[in-house]
Design a protein around this motif. Structure first.
Motif, PDB file in Angstrom:
ATOM      1  N   TYR A 199       0.848  -1.207   0.000  1.00  0.00           N
ATOM      2  CA  TYR A 199       0.000   0.000   0.000  1.00  0.00           C
ATOM      3  C   TYR A 199       0.874   1.243   0.000  1.00  0.00           C
ATOM      4  O   TYR A 199       1.710   1.443   0.899  1.00  0.00           O
ATOM      5  CB  TYR A 199      -0.913  -0.009   1.218  1.00  0.00           C
ATOM      6  CG  TYR A 199      -1.790   1.217   1.368  1.00  0.00           C
ATOM      7  CD1 TYR A 199      -2.707   1.573   0.395  1.00  0.00           C
ATOM      8  CD2 TYR A 199      -1.706   2.012   2.513  1.00  0.00           C
ATOM      9  CE1 TYR A 199      -3.524   2.686   0.532  1.00  0.00           C
ATOM     10  CE2 TYR A 199      -2.524   3.126   2.673  1.00  0.00           C
ATOM     11  CZ  TYR A 199      -3.422   3.461   1.689  1.00  0.00           C
ATOM     12  OH  TYR A 199      -4.231   4.563   1.845  1.00  0.00           O
ATOM     13  N   ILE A 200       0.697   2.078  -1.017  1.00  0.00           N
ATOM     14  CA  ILE A 200       1.394   3.369  -1.086  1.00  0.00           C
ATOM     15  C   ILE A 200       0.342   4.438  -0.804  1.00  0.00           C
ATOM     16  O   ILE A 200      -0.541   4.690  -1.633  1.00  0.00           O
ATOM     17  CB  ILE A 200       2.053   3.564  -2.468  1.00  0.00           C
ATOM     18  CG1 ILE A 200       3.032   2.422  -2.735  1.00  0.00           C
ATOM     19  CG2 ILE A 200       2.768   4.911  -2.537  1.00  0.00           C
ATOM     20  CD1 ILE A 200       3.652   2.445  -4.114  1.00  0.00           C
ATOM     21  N   PRO A 201       0.372   5.063   0.361  1.00  0.00           N
ATOM     22  CA  PRO A 201      -0.788   5.790   0.879  1.00  0.00           C
ATOM     23  C   PRO A 201      -1.279   6.964   0.040  1.00  0.00           C
ATOM     24  O   PRO A 201      -2.463   7.287   0.082  1.00  0.00           O
ATOM     25  CB  PRO A 201      -0.333   6.252   2.265  1.00  0.00           C
ATOM     26  CG  PRO A 201       1.152   6.125   2.267  1.00  0.00           C
ATOM     27  CD  PRO A 201       1.474   5.019   1.338  1.00  0.00           C
ATOM     28  N   TYR A 202      -0.407   7.608  -0.723  1.00  0.00           N
ATOM     29  CA  TYR A 202      -0.848   8.745  -1.513  1.00  0.00           C
ATOM     30  C   TYR A 202      -0.657   8.511  -3.022  1.00  0.00           C
ATOM     31  O   TYR A 202      -0.615   9.457  -3.805  1.00  0.00           O
ATOM     32  CB  TYR A 202      -0.130  10.020  -1.066  1.00  0.00           C
ATOM     33  CG  TYR A 202      -0.529  10.427   0.346  1.00  0.00           C
ATOM     34  CD1 TYR A 202      -1.783  10.972   0.605  1.00  0.00           C
ATOM     35  CD2 TYR A 202       0.335  10.230   1.410  1.00  0.00           C
ATOM     36  CE1 TYR A 202      -2.157  11.321   1.887  1.00  0.00           C
ATOM     37  CE2 TYR A 202      -0.023  10.580   2.700  1.00  0.00           C
ATOM     38  CZ  TYR A 202      -1.273  11.130   2.938  1.00  0.00           C
ATOM     39  OH  TYR A 202      -1.650  11.472   4.219  1.00  0.00           O
ATOM     40  N   GLN A 203      -0.587   7.256  -3.399  1.00  0.00           N
ATOM     41  CA  GLN A 203      -0.513   6.920  -4.826  1.00  0.00           C
ATOM     42  C   GLN A 203      -1.918   6.971  -5.422  1.00  0.00           C
ATOM     43  O   GLN A 203      -2.877   6.463  -4.838  1.00  0.00           O
ATOM     44  CB  GLN A 203       0.076   5.539  -5.013  1.00  0.00           C
ATOM     45  CG  GLN A 203       0.304   5.156  -6.466  1.00  0.00           C
ATOM     46  CD  GLN A 203       0.910   3.772  -6.587  1.00  0.00           C
ATOM     47  OE1 GLN A 203       0.315   2.770  -6.179  1.00  0.00           O
ATOM     48  NE2 GLN A 203       2.127   3.707  -7.128  1.00  0.00           N
TER      49      GLN A 203
END
Length: 373
Positions: A199-203
């Motif tokens: 999970y890349i939180p601001y992708q």
């Protein structure tokens, strides 16, 4: 279906609309004239508590949002002033939450029991750097239901704080309405991240909004950051990735406005358009009714998504030879948002403080518009 007539005030409709739309928690600090919203909320939400001050309110609702509980609060200008830094943080962290603003007479703490429409420029410039958060304006009793629901939808789908702008008279006045005319509200669902990949939180993808995961999930690491950061949530300064992420915050509000744009517009053969919002729209409706009875037709526009002020609304306004803007403040705040400091000669205003604008005052200015231009 037989009518289901009920005597009800705007506060009840706002609270019930919030609840049915998916708001789970309500945190507040008592303040006039928003206290009826607080009272009803104490009976309606599974999580409801009062905080020791408004700064704490803003921090608590941000914490609830991070934890996956959609929150709301209600306040007035003095409380909003204390929340500004926290709202900026929530904007940067992309936290969905709803803030109901019951406007009252200013400046400063003004008069707690006198209404006004004085906060429009403040909420337009609330975010440092000139960014906007969506601001909705309630223009009649049914809007307390429908516009509130759209505000919740916008907060969740755009992952942003949203302001619902209203007034003492709108939320504290009882109206006789047909409850069967209230459309069904669907609960707004979060767009959760469901992949097994990291999970890349601001992708984000082309819709400008990252998938949501609460800190309470046990599968992925979630990094929430209120400082300038890249798509991983890591603090960066003026790097390409961090600045690109910041620009995206602007783009998601501006470029998706058609998804949350609401307004009421009626075009007549007249070359005069009346523009109004909030409680002054109600006086405008009555003035138009009286003008129609005299055989005088005028067009009207009531913006309900009032910030950002849409180009679609500008195009409507610019299509008229004469424009009359009605708002309960001294200098014409909506006029400034539309035209800046350079008000055209074909734009007229009805402004007032200390009491509501009356239909007769609007009618008088309409008649003058036809005479002088």
């Amino acid at each position: 279906m037989a009518p289901n007539i009920s005597l009800i005030d705007g506060s009840k409709l706002i609270v019930e609309s919030l609840a049915q739309s998916g708001v789970e928690a309500f945190i507040s600090y008592p303040i006039t004239p928003a206290n009826w919203i607080n009272q009803y909320s104490s009976k309606r939400f599974p999580i409801m508590t009062f905080a020791p001050d408004e700064i704490t309110v803003a921090q608590w609702i941000s914490g609830l949002s991070v934890a996956g509980k959609l929150p709301a609060t209600a306040t007035s200008f003095p409380g909003l002033a204390l929340m500004v830094e926290s709202i900026n943080m929530a904007f940067m962290m992309e936290l969905p939450l709803i803030i109901v603003i019951a406007q009252r007479l200013g400046p400063s703490t003004g008069s707690a029991t006198v209404g006004a429409q004085g906060d429009l420029m403040l909420v337009n410039g609330l975010i440092s750097g000139g960014y906007n958060i969506p601001v909705f304006s309630i223009s009649n009793i049914y809007d307390c239901w429908e516009v509130t629901s759209k505000a919740v939808y916008t907060a969740v789908k755009l992952r942003t704080p949203v302001i619902l702008l209203t007034s003492k008279e709108m939320i504290m006045t009882s109206h006789s309405i047909d409850l069967n005319k209230l459309p069904k509200i669907e609960k707004v669902e979060f767009d959760y991240y469901e992949s097994d990949e990291k999970y890349i939180p601001y992708q984000t993808n082309k819709d400008y909004v990252p998938f949501y995961l609460p800190l309470t999930n046990n599968k992925h690491q979630v990094r929430i950051n209120s400082s300038t950061h890249d798509e991983t949530g890591t603090i960066k300064k003026a790097t390409v990735s961090a600045l690109g992420n910041t620009i995206r915050l602007h783009n998601k509000i501006q470029r998706r406005i058609n998804e949350y744009l609401m307004y009421e517009y009626k075009k007549e053969t007249s070359d005069l358009l009346i523009v109004s919002y909030d409680i002054s729209a109600e006086s405008t409706r009555e003035a138009i009714l009286q003008l129609n009875q005299k055989g005088i037709k005028v067009s009207f526009l009531f913006p309900k998504t009032i910030i950002p002020f849409s180009k679609e609304l500008i195009e409507i306004i610019n299509s008229y030879k004469k424009v009359l803007i009605v708002e309960e403040n001294l200098s014409g705040l909506l006029t400034k948002i539309i035209y800046g400091i350079n008000q055209p000669e074909n734009v007229f205003k009805v402004n007032k403080i200390g009491s509501m604008i009356t239909p007769s005052e609007i009618i008088k200015e309409v008649e003058r518009c036809f005479q002088v231009y």
